[in-house]
Scaffold this motif. Sequence first.
Motif, PDB file in Angstrom:
ATOM      1  N   THR A  12       0.841  -1.206   0.000  1.00 35.75           N
ATOM      2  CA  THR A  12       0.000   0.000   0.000  1.00 35.75           C
ATOM      3  C   THR A  12       0.874   1.253   0.000  1.00 35.75           C
ATOM      4  O   THR A  12       0.604   2.223  -0.713  1.00 35.75           O
ATOM      5  CB  THR A  12      -0.923   0.012   1.237  1.00 35.75           C
ATOM      6  N   ARG A  13       1.946   1.228   0.796  1.00 38.35           N
ATOM      7  CA  ARG A  13       2.858   2.372   0.835  1.00 38.35           C
ATOM      8  C   ARG A  13       3.493   2.619  -0.535  1.00 38.35           C
ATOM      9  O   ARG A  13       3.593   3.771  -0.981  1.00 38.35           O
ATOM     10  CB  ARG A  13       3.956   2.162   1.890  1.00 38.35           C
ATOM     11  N   ASN A  16       0.954   4.333  -2.700  1.00 35.70           N
ATOM     12  CA  ASN A  16       0.701   5.701  -2.238  1.00 35.70           C
ATOM     13  C   ASN A  16       1.861   6.634  -2.548  1.00 35.70           C
ATOM     14  O   ASN A  16       1.659   7.806  -2.891  1.00 35.70           O
ATOM     15  CB  ASN A  16       0.416   5.713  -0.734  1.00 35.70           C
ATOM     16  N   ASP A  21       2.120  10.362  -1.373  1.00 33.30           N
ATOM     17  CA  ASP A  21       1.594  10.143  -0.018  1.00 33.30           C
ATOM     18  C   ASP A  21       2.454   9.133   0.726  1.00 33.30           C
ATOM     19  O   ASP A  21       2.540   7.971   0.330  1.00 33.30           O
ATOM     20  CB  ASP A  21       0.140   9.650  -0.082  1.00 33.30           C
ATOM     21  N   LYS A  84      -2.968  13.752  -0.122  1.00 38.72           N
ATOM     22  CA  LYS A  84      -4.163  13.170   0.496  1.00 38.72           C
ATOM     23  C   LYS A  84      -4.566  13.954   1.743  1.00 38.72           C
ATOM     24  O   LYS A  84      -5.756  14.225   1.957  1.00 38.72           O
ATOM     25  CB  LYS A  84      -3.914  11.701   0.842  1.00 38.72           C
TER      26      LYS A  84
END
Length: 217
Positions: A12-13, A16, A21, A84
């Motif tokens: 996920t990182r 992002n 993000d 974000k």
Amino acid sequence: MAELAELEDPKTRAVNEKHGDDHGVNLSKLRALAKRLKTQQELAGRLWESDDTAARLLAILICRPKAFERDELDVMLREARTPKVHDWLVNYVVKKNPHAEELRRAWSADPDPVVASAGWALTTERVTKKPEGLDLAGLLDVIEAEMKDAPDRLQWAMNHCLARIGTERAEHRARAIDIGERLGVLKDYPTPPGCTSPYAPVWITEMVRRQHDKTVA
């Protein structure tokens, strides 16, 4: 903070970080945590002060939007390092705050393009929900003169405002489409199948078609 650390996911990182993000928390899991915590203004303040992106997103979800003073929100927006956090702060907090209009005017004229983009986001909200008193022709003049060479975040916000004016206001539609065609901003933006292009002439035409179809139905 420990719970947020447990929710951290490297994949996920990685996704992002491509969008600027720096966090690896799945947003559905973040929202579930916020739902459990409910509104906690004091905790939200402490989470924000951590300067951690996931913690700040959680803070936005559990805060009381109307509790912030104008200057607090101004400082918070300038502290919002990632896209974000910036977007959520504007959409979930500032738009619901009684100082939103005052901040809209101040931010729109700010020399920092990221701060100015927040002003344009609030202007787009007014075009949609409360256009009375807005100089729409004047907004189109500014967009026509400045959008082409604006930095990315500001350009995107101005383009959204252009599309919304063209969609919502029939008397300005032809000019909005013409500005979009002449400037060509986001004309070649990669758009996934089934999604609407952010290129203003296409966006306006599609939104107006949907409104018409809804009316007919």
